[in-house]
Enzyme design. Structure first.
Site, PDB file in Angstrom:
ATOM      1  N   CYS A 168       8.821 -12.438  -7.968  1.00  0.00           N
ATOM      2  CA  CYS A 168       8.251 -12.958  -6.760  1.00  0.00           C
ATOM      3  C   CYS A 168       9.346 -12.970  -5.724  1.00  0.00           C
ATOM      4  O   CYS A 168      10.305 -13.709  -5.840  1.00  0.00           O
ATOM      5  CB  CYS A 168       7.779 -14.361  -7.052  1.00  0.00           C
ATOM      6  SG  CYS A 168       7.299 -15.219  -5.622  1.00  0.00           S
ATOM      7  N   CYS A 487      -7.868  11.896  -1.705  1.00  0.00           N
ATOM      8  CA  CYS A 487      -7.683  11.232  -2.999  1.00  0.00           C
ATOM      9  C   CYS A 487      -7.504  12.300  -4.073  1.00  0.00           C
ATOM     10  O   CYS A 487      -8.365  13.159  -4.240  1.00  0.00           O
ATOM     11  CB  CYS A 487      -8.902  10.366  -3.307  1.00  0.00           C
ATOM     12  SG  CYS A 487      -8.892   9.673  -4.957  1.00  0.00           S
TER      13      CYS A 487
HETATM   14 ZN   LIG Z   1     -11.004   8.809  -4.967  1.00  0.00          ZN
END
Ligand SMILES: [Zn+2]
Lengths: 617, 480
Positions: A168, A487
């Site tokens: 963190c 993508c």
């Molecule tokens: Zn995708």
């Protein structure tokens, strides 16, 4: 919508459910009550006590049994005439291939980790089966519909890398927080546009580091109130869990930084090679003390030897077990023989030492006792598992060991100690979970599933369950996003890679790109029709030797040389994912900014966090 | 078992032990155990509610099996309350589960005092007239009521109780309590010990932004006749002023100071919301007042007007500050090899990593110290405020003739910490809502894009209930 038509669609549907946890239990119940007739469930998990506050199909007496099977039996009790098939197996097992997926009309997911979610996404795309993905954490939840070509896929928005350290940072940088769930954790792209204070509010008062929803939501702010101390304690936990615990109880062949011993001239033969090895017939407590003295004593001394490093800062104190506990532990281990606890999963060092409250902070002596006792119990009661253990937050003994080790280290560095309860939250990245949210989300999944079965494409919604800061509403439906054209998972756009083909080896490429970025587990790499590399259990010996040899070669010297302009095809047959990568040679890389020594384009990195993001209107 | 609370571990991390204790103390009564009621109790039982009492006079019929998973074929003909209760008991043996096989409507008529023993009554699928009566009974007995009705894919939930006071309201957006607009003497003194004009870049970029803002505000006020920046122009100017103090590009602490500079300009004193609460007539306390109002009274005349200097007690916690950076072990471990070269260390075992790590965080030492000191100053002020309020509370308790220790330290502390966020909710009687709806409000919501659908359903469901009351059947039923 015509009710009869809807009922027909439901009755004829064959549904695959992955995950029989918090969401899964509610989902299976709701599916059954909504007249679904043919349901398959995959879940590899067994029932834990901490599931019982929400996974209502399970009882105390089921602890240790398969979630998928118990869930099936429980639902068949009130809906005896439907078909439910339970698979107590890993969703990534090869039996669940594209052909398996193709028998279903829809896949509903209530998984708890990114890796499995990615896998299911890829198979759904390959099989062209719609996927309804979901996740919850505390009072937050989300449901999304993924349909090839129509809506974004699960990976259209980049996901944070799992299995990094749950460190963190005190700043608001997203860095490398971990996002693995534990109770149907949300790891969806909840939002590009989610406000931090909102989510924070839902979790105030907790110490968890789980970054629930998105890399944009680094919940470092939850680490109050002793932020400074907490941060440093996190490092002790990371050390205890990822270095020490896995060194002692995990895969011995794993590369592990604790393994490498100092090459200092001072290192005596005693400390030379494997101090961590348990010598045959060595008393376990003796062994435990040897480990203790090595990691908390000797290693600290070695570190202290470098005077330069300790200027201007508190020097850590080497700790030796005999200073803390001069006498041998009383033979608590004697209860090994009386077999009171036959179930190895229930052994507890706290139990045998009579420590009861997990919220108490143990002193150094108690931590030392727990450390030694837990180690003894591992070797005495759970010896078979040693070598294969990975840290699990629901493994009481593992949590005890890690808490004690982290605390002893913390004491040596002058950092405040923490209770088991707190340490567990940090080490396990525990996701909060309650029944109510799971019930709401399961209901929404079924509503979306019915729309998908009726091909009511325009009505698909991505729904968030959250307390909106201004709108007095609990549910927030938004229209699904379009597929991301670049993508690499759901579009055919080739990737391109800049790399020094004379310097980078095939291994570099496999580790950093194919596994590290494309997240393939069983890759196959081809140059035209020449097979360069392949992973699998059933490889011919000579092929395996070939591939092993290739790994060491630089790209331009492979049997079928990879140079600027080459197009490589990378496939994962289990994920049914294939992509092309255009190679471009580049001579120099900046060591600091481009540590991989190669750069992948067409692959989207997790976005930087923007605290000012607001909710969509 | 080493950790008896394991079962509730995941939820304890949301609502804490206090929340869990409240759950375990509560006793719930459910009227009608159809799917809505059963599901509601399921979620409460799983979470470890203290006790439940299921009231339903009906027997299980074949039609119930399709929509309630707590019933199976063997339940047909049996008391629905009994079957549901048995199932719920199986879910969690720590819960005391009881059932009463009687019609809720009848009980409301014949045995109204029955309800006074519960913490909360959950009434589902009740007819209008019974809801109105039950609401009055609960109001009189100081029992909370939740009324729920579901109808296909729609439904409504209504909370009804006289007053609900929330100390830990956990609001969505709330400004941290830094008091930059009105620093107290100790904070000012601490800021004075830190020199912003140091030329050492490391020291300069590790001064917490709170300190920067306190000092800069003082400087500004000196040049502006004691006033802080308030107009838009002045605020802009103040930001420029801050910007002019940076000496390097990557000074995140100054960036933070600029981002947070508006906190210097926020109005002093308490919020209108808190003002409304302390001005409430309930804050005129007597021996019958609740603890909440006793503490509000202590806050009101006593604290805010005196020691508080017009402000509520300080919260005492401070947010993260970028002055402490670079604490990323993961990064350090992964780049250990690279860094070890810099450090001229020949190997990288775990201790080297510590060295590397500490090397990397070397610069943080200074800021760490500042941060911790700052934290102490805020904590000390919060503690002092708490002690004053506690004294006031004790005085008031004495005055109204109650036990001096009637309110615990813990509660007073929590009250102080949350003083700025107190919330008081009051609910109208359901009867009033039915008989005199606030029409302008409904009309407004009907035209609001966000709420029109929900309000439309609200009106429809109300109409359905009225229809059922008048004709003794639900609309549309004659169609089969
Ligand atoms: Zn995708």
């Amino acid at each position: 919508m015509d009710a009869e038509q809807q009922l027909q669609a439901i009755k004829q549907a064959k549904v695959l459910m992955v995950g029989a946890g918090g969401i899964g239990c509610e989902l299976l119940k709701t599916l059954a009550l909504s007249s679904f007739q043919d349901i398959h469930i995959i879940d590899m998990d067994t029932i834990e006590v901490s599931n019982l506050n929400r996974q209502f199909l399970f009882r105390q007496s089921h602890v240790g049994q398969s979630k998928a099977k118990v869930a099936r039996d429980a639902v068949l009790r009130f809906k005896p005439h439907i078909n439910i098939t339970a698979h107590h197996a890993n969703v990534k097992d090869p039996e669940f291939n594209v052909d398996f997926y193709k028998q279903f009309n829809i896949v509903l997911s209530g998984l708890d980790n990114l890796d499995a979610r990615r896998h299911v996404n890829r198979l759904c795309l390959a099989a062209d089966i719609p996927l309804v993905e979901s996740g919850t954490t505390g009072f937050l939840g989300q449901v999304t519909v993924h349909m090839k070509g129509k809506t974004e896929c699960y990976e259209c928005q980049p996901k944070p890398t799992p299995k990094t350290y749950p460190v963190c940072t005190i700043t608001s940088t997203p860095s490398k927080d971990q996002f693995e769930g534990g109770g149907g954790g949300v790891s969806l792209p909840l939002a590009r546009n989610f406000s931090l204070p909102l989510a924070r509010n839902l979790l105030t008062g907790t110490i968890s580091l789980s970054c629930l929803v998105h890399p944009c939501l680094s919940f470092s702010h939850l680490c109050t109130p002793v932020l400074g101390c907490f941060i440093l304690f996190v490092h002790c936990i990371v050390w205890a869990k990822d270095l020490l615990f896995s060194k002692l109880f995990g895969d011995k062949d794993q590369e592990n930084d604790l393994n490498v011993c100092s090459n200092n001239a001072t290192s005596s033969s005693e400390h030379a090679e494997d101090v961590f090895k348990h010598i045959l017939d060595e008393d376990i407590e003796q062994y435990g003390r040897r480990i203790y003295d090595h990691v908390f004593g000797y290693n600290i001394e070695v570190a202290l030897a470098n005077e330069e490093a300790w200027k201007n800062r508190n020097r850590p104190k080497p700790t030796y077990s005999s200073d803390i506990l001069p006498d041998k532990l009383i033979q608590q281990i004697g209860n090994l023989d009386n077999g009171a606890t036959d179930d190895p999963s229930s052994v507890s060092a706290m139990g045998s030492l009579g420590l009861k409250n997990p919220r108490d902070i143990w002193n150094l002596e108690e931590n030392t006792r727990i450390f030694l006792e837990a180690l003894k119990l591992f070797f005495g009661k759970r010896e078979k598992e040693i070598g294969n253990l990975t840290f699990d937050k629901d493994d009481q003994l593992a949590v005890e060991f890690v808490t004690a080790a982290a605390n002893i280290r913390a004491a040596s560095f002058g950092i405040p100690l923490h209770s088991l309860f707190e340490a567990k939250g940090i080490a396990g990245n525990i996701v909060h979970a309650v029944a109510t949210t799971n019930a709401i989300i399961a209901g929404l999944i079924v509503i979306e599933a019915i729309k998908v079965l009726l091909c009511d494409t325009n009505s698909y919604r991505m729904t968030y369950c959250l307390q909106h800061p201004s709108r007095k509403m609990l549910l927030m439906p938004v229209e699904p996003f379009e597929p991301n054209k670049s993508c690499y998972v759901c579009s055919e756009t080739p990737l391109s890679l800049q790399v020094n083909t004379h310097r980078s080896t095939l291994r570099d490429f496999v580790e950093k790109i194919v596994k590290g970025k494309l997240r393939m587990d069983f890759p196959l790499i081809m140059h035209g029709s020449a097979l360069l590399y392949e992973v699998g259990d059933d490889l011919e010996e000579d092929m395996a030797a070939n591939y092993a040899a290739n790994l060491h070669k630089v790209l331009s010297e492979l049997p079928s040389p990879v140079t600027s302009g080459t197009v490589l095809t990378v496939e994962d047959l289990q994920q049914e994912l294939s992509c092309n990568i255009n190679i471009k040679h580049r001579e120099e890389f900046d060591e600091e900014n481009e540590p991989d020594g190669m750069l992948l384009f067409g692959w989207t990195q997790a976005p930087p966090m923007n605290m000012d993001n607001s909710l969509p209107v | 078992m080493a950790e008896p609370k394991t079962k509730y571990d995941r939820q304890l991390r949301i609502w804490g032990e206090q929340g869990q204790a409240a759950l375990e103390k509560a006793s719930i009564c459910l009227l009608n155990c159809g799917p809505t009621g059963s599901e509601t109790l399921k979620n409460l039982v799983l979470g470890g509610i203290g006790s439940i009492t299921v009231i339903d006079g009906s027997k299980v019929e074949a039609g119930d099996l399709g929509n309630n998973f707590m019933l199976d074929e063997s339940s047909i003909g049996q008391s629905k309350a009994k079957c549901v209760c048995a199932f719920l008991q199986e879910l969690n043996d720590a819960v005391k589960a009881k059932f009463v096989e009687e019609s809720p409507e009848a009980l409301i008529e014949t045995n109204p005092s029955l309800f006074s023993q519960f913490t909360l009554v959950i009434a589902t699928q009740l007819v209008e007239a019974s809801v109105v009566k039950l609401d009055r009974i609960c109001r009189r007995g100081n029992v909370m009521l939740i009324f729920a009705r579901s109808y296909g894919l729609t439904g409504l939930v209504r909370i009804s109780l006289k007053e609900h006071n929330v100390v830990e309201s956990k609001p969505d957006h709330f400004l941290d309590d830094l008091r930059l607009n009105n620093p107290w003497p100790e904070l000012k003194q601490f800021a004075e010990t830190i020199d912003l004009n140091v030329t050492d870049l490391v020291a300069h970029k590790h001064t917490p932004y709170v300190v920067i803002l306190v000092k800069m505000a003082v400087e500004w006020a000196e040049r502006h006749g004691g006033c802080l920046p308030s107009t838009r122009e002045e605020k802009k100017e103040f930001k420029e002023f801050l910007k002019s103090k940076t000496i390097a590009l990557d000074e995140d602490n100054y960036k933070e100071a600029i981002e947070a500079s508006f906190k210097v300009s926020t109005p002093r004193g308490i919020s209108s919301n808190l003002r409304q609460i302390i001005d409430d007539s309930a804050a005129e306390v007597d021996s019958t007042s609740s603890d909440f109002w006793v503490m509000v009274a202590a806050l009101k005349v006593e604290f805010i007007a005196n020691e508080g200097d017009g402000e509520a007690p300080l919260e005492g916690s401070i947010p993260d500050m970028t002055s402490l950076t670079e604490l990323v072990t993961g990064f350090v471990i992964s780049s250990a090899v690279n860094l070890s070269r810099t450090l001229l260390l020949s190997s990288y075992d775990s201790e080297t990593i510590v060295l590397l790590y500490t090397y990397k965080t070397d610069h943080c030492q200074l800021s760490c110290r500042h941060y911790v000191n700052l934290q102490k100053i805020y904590q000390a002020k919060a503690e002092a405020d708490f002690l004053v309020v506690e004294q006031r509370v004790r005085n008031i308790l004495k005055r109204i003739g109650r036990d001096l220790d009637a309110i615990s330290k813990t509660n007073i502390k929590s009250f102080c910490r949350n003083a700025r966020k107190l919330t008081v909710c009051r609910y109208r009687l359901i009867e009033d809502e039915f008989n005199s709806p606030i029409l302008p409000e409904l009309l407004k919501l009907l035209t609001d894009e966000d709420y029109s659908v929900a309000v439309g359903f609200y009106i429809l469901l109300r109409a359905v209930d009225r229809f059922a009351t008048n004709y003794n059947r639900f609309p549309g039923l004659f169609n089969g």
